[in-house]
Design a protein around this motif. Structure first.
Motif, PDB file in Angstrom:
ATOM      1  N   ARG A 275       2.431   0.117   3.313  1.00  0.00           N
ATOM      2  CA  ARG A 275       3.060   1.298   3.910  1.00  0.00           C
ATOM      3  C   ARG A 275       1.915   2.114   4.519  1.00  0.00           C
ATOM      4  O   ARG A 275       1.187   2.793   3.791  1.00  0.00           O
ATOM      5  CB  ARG A 275       3.808   2.094   2.845  1.00  0.00           C
ATOM      6  CG  ARG A 275       4.896   1.267   2.128  1.00  0.00           C
ATOM      7  CD  ARG A 275       5.337   1.936   0.849  1.00  0.00           C
ATOM      8  NE  ARG A 275       4.177   2.145  -0.032  1.00  0.00           N
ATOM      9  CZ  ARG A 275       4.257   2.825  -1.179  1.00  0.00           C
ATOM     10  NH1 ARG A 275       5.396   3.354  -1.565  1.00  0.00           N
ATOM     11  NH2 ARG A 275       3.179   2.981  -1.930  1.00  0.00           N
ATOM     12  N   VAL A 276       1.771   2.042   5.807  1.00  0.00           N
ATOM     13  CA  VAL A 276       0.570   2.542   6.467  1.00  0.00           C
ATOM     14  C   VAL A 276       0.254   3.993   6.110  1.00  0.00           C
ATOM     15  O   VAL A 276      -0.878   4.317   5.747  1.00  0.00           O
ATOM     16  CB  VAL A 276       0.689   2.376   8.001  1.00  0.00           C
ATOM     17  CG1 VAL A 276      -0.525   2.987   8.696  1.00  0.00           C
ATOM     18  CG2 VAL A 276       0.815   0.898   8.359  1.00  0.00           C
ATOM     19  N   SER A 277       1.223   4.871   6.208  1.00  0.00           N
ATOM     20  CA  SER A 277       0.930   6.291   5.954  1.00  0.00           C
ATOM     21  C   SER A 277       0.631   6.582   4.491  1.00  0.00           C
ATOM     22  O   SER A 277      -0.450   7.084   4.163  1.00  0.00           O
ATOM     23  CB  SER A 277       2.068   7.172   6.469  1.00  0.00           C
ATOM     24  OG  SER A 277       2.127   7.107   7.877  1.00  0.00           O
ATOM     25  N   PRO A 278       1.548   6.279   3.536  1.00  0.00           N
ATOM     26  CA  PRO A 278       1.247   6.627   2.137  1.00  0.00           C
ATOM     27  C   PRO A 278       0.129   5.808   1.507  1.00  0.00           C
ATOM     28  O   PRO A 278      -0.604   6.301   0.642  1.00  0.00           O
ATOM     29  CB  PRO A 278       2.579   6.390   1.415  1.00  0.00           C
ATOM     30  CG  PRO A 278       3.337   5.457   2.288  1.00  0.00           C
ATOM     31  CD  PRO A 278       2.925   5.777   3.679  1.00  0.00           C
ATOM     32  N   VAL A 281      -3.256   6.117   5.324  1.00  0.00           N
ATOM     33  CA  VAL A 281      -3.557   7.335   6.075  1.00  0.00           C
ATOM     34  C   VAL A 281      -3.610   8.565   5.183  1.00  0.00           C
ATOM     35  O   VAL A 281      -4.608   9.300   5.164  1.00  0.00           O
ATOM     36  CB  VAL A 281      -2.530   7.546   7.207  1.00  0.00           C
ATOM     37  CG1 VAL A 281      -2.827   8.848   7.954  1.00  0.00           C
ATOM     38  CG2 VAL A 281      -2.558   6.364   8.170  1.00  0.00           C
ATOM     39  N   PHE A 282      -2.538   8.822   4.422  1.00  0.00           N
ATOM     40  CA  PHE A 282      -2.499  10.016   3.585  1.00  0.00           C
ATOM     41  C   PHE A 282      -3.551   9.969   2.480  1.00  0.00           C
ATOM     42  O   PHE A 282      -4.029  11.008   2.027  1.00  0.00           O
ATOM     43  CB  PHE A 282      -1.113  10.200   2.963  1.00  0.00           C
ATOM     44  CG  PHE A 282      -0.013  10.405   3.976  1.00  0.00           C
ATOM     45  CD1 PHE A 282      -0.291  10.837   5.269  1.00  0.00           C
ATOM     46  CD2 PHE A 282       1.312  10.161   3.637  1.00  0.00           C
ATOM     47  CE1 PHE A 282       0.718  11.022   6.204  1.00  0.00           C
ATOM     48  CE2 PHE A 282       2.326  10.335   4.563  1.00  0.00           C
ATOM     49  CZ  PHE A 282       2.032  10.757   5.847  1.00  0.00           C
ATOM     50  N   GLU A 284      -6.471   8.486   2.894  1.00  0.00           N
ATOM     51  CA  GLU A 284      -7.776   8.253   3.514  1.00  0.00           C
ATOM     52  C   GLU A 284      -8.493   7.118   2.778  1.00  0.00           C
ATOM     53  O   GLU A 284      -9.677   7.191   2.459  1.00  0.00           O
ATOM     54  CB  GLU A 284      -8.629   9.529   3.511  1.00  0.00           C
ATOM     55  CG  GLU A 284      -8.073  10.620   4.407  1.00  0.00           C
ATOM     56  CD  GLU A 284      -9.072  11.712   4.729  1.00  0.00           C
ATOM     57  OE1 GLU A 284     -10.127  11.779   4.058  1.00  0.00           O
ATOM     58  OE2 GLU A 284      -8.794  12.502   5.653  1.00  0.00           O
TER      59      GLU A 284
END
Length: 345
Positions: A275-278, A281-282, A284
């Motif tokens: 899950r790219v964002s959680p 990305v989020f 880092e």
């Protein structure tokens, strides 16, 4: 000479009497004193799809983790001499491609592999290209010498992880994971958590410096890790995945701390849902994969730790066999018994 040989395109190996090979230009002949079984050797033993893809003709001698003494040198060899104590680097770089000319010979575009594409070291003698032959300190034993190759990848991961005073999780306590635990301990990790389903290997992990031992078959690993790392930023700052289990890798993304590093050593061809964002990305998150050793920087660093007595290999080497006992050795290796299994030709 005696050699363990792949004769047929099916499970199994055979012990054969073969002629001692002669080194050609740019090669050296090594009398093998110690050689260890790697996971890829087990694939050759089982003759799975990986083995079929890398071995182009039979008969073939597997084995690539070894140390011995140079008994003959081929034409043009300059850096290695008769009588040198040496170990083998599996990767045989071309020296000409973009990767090689930009400081990355371990990811050579035209890579050949000792013990995979060309005959290896499960024999009394082996021919090794000079470019893949490393002269090692006289103070190291041959058994320590043959561990330098498998020690290199986990060393790189731990070094990249900057583990000092960090909470570190090592998933998969085969030999690669064991060395990752050992290096994490040497480099000052504040907390080391070992994860494996094999209780025998968890005991080795403890001897290598792990503070906590978790068995996924006996407890909920994700919940336990979060509990143990509450005071470390609510999660481990470094996760070293050495099992090749995609489910374990997926779980590691869940408990990795914000700003943490996920270092992947285990190999798998199975897909991973991210899950790219959680997951990235989020958080880092820093995610790294490792293939091979940086030639010869990694070798110099691992040799130094062994020579200084800071790193130990004895707990990881659990079985020693003659070439004649290869069947017992490979049966144990295939079952995941113990740690490193070493042949003493």
């Amino acid at each position: 000479m005696k050699a363990i040989v792949k004769i047929r395109k099916e499970k199994g190996l055979e012990l054969k009497e073969m002629e001692v090979p002669r080194p050609e230009k740019g090669e050296v002949l090594v009398e093998i004193k110690a050689a260890a079984i790697c996971g890829s050797d087990i694939k050759i033993y089982k003759w799975d799809s990986f083995a079929q893809s890398i071995i182009h003709s039979l008969p073939f001698i597997p084995g690539h983790e070894c140390a011995g003494e140079v008994v003959e040198v081929g034409e043009g060899v300059k850096s290695i001499r008769l009588g040198d104590k040496v170990a083998s680097e599996t990767h045989i770089p071309c020296g000409q491609c973009w990767q090689c000319t930009h400081g990355r010979p371990h990811t050579c575009e035209n890579m050949k592999l000792f013990g995979h594409n060309i005959n290896g070291c499960f024999a009394e003698y082996a021919v090794i290209p000079e470019v893949s032959t490393r002269k090692i300190p006289s103070s190291l034993t041959f058994e320590e010498g043959c561990m330098l190759e498998p020690m290199g990848i986990p060393y790189r991961a731990v070094e990249k992880g900057k583990v000092e005073k960090e909470a570190v999780v090592v998933v998969g306590c085969g030999p690669i994971g064991q060395f990752a635990i050992g290096f994490s301990h040497v480099m000052g990790a504040g907390q080391i958590i070992a994860v494996d389903v094999n209780e025998e290997r968890l005991k080795i992990a403890e001897a290598m410096g792990a503070h906590y031992l978790l068995n996924p078959e006996k407890e909920k690993v994700k919940e336990r890790i979060k509990e143990l790392t509450q005071d470390w930023g609510k999660g481990p700052g470094v996760v070293i995945e050495a099992s090749g289990n995609v489910s374990a890798l997926r779980e590691a993304l869940d408990y990795l701390r914000v700003g943490g590093k996920l270092l992947i050593l285990g190999q798998s061809t199975n897909p991973l849902e991210v899950r790219v964002s959680p997951d990235i990305v989020f958080k880092e998150a820093e995610i790294y994969g490792f293939f091979g050793r940086e030639i010869w920087d990694t070798w110099e660093k691992t040799e130094k730790l062994l020579v200084e007595g800071k790193m130990k290999v004895d707990p990881v080497i659990t079985h020693r066999f003659s070439l004649e006992d290869y069947e017992i050795a490979f049966e144990k290796a295939a079952k995941g018994e113990g740690g490193k299994i070493v042949f003493l030709p």
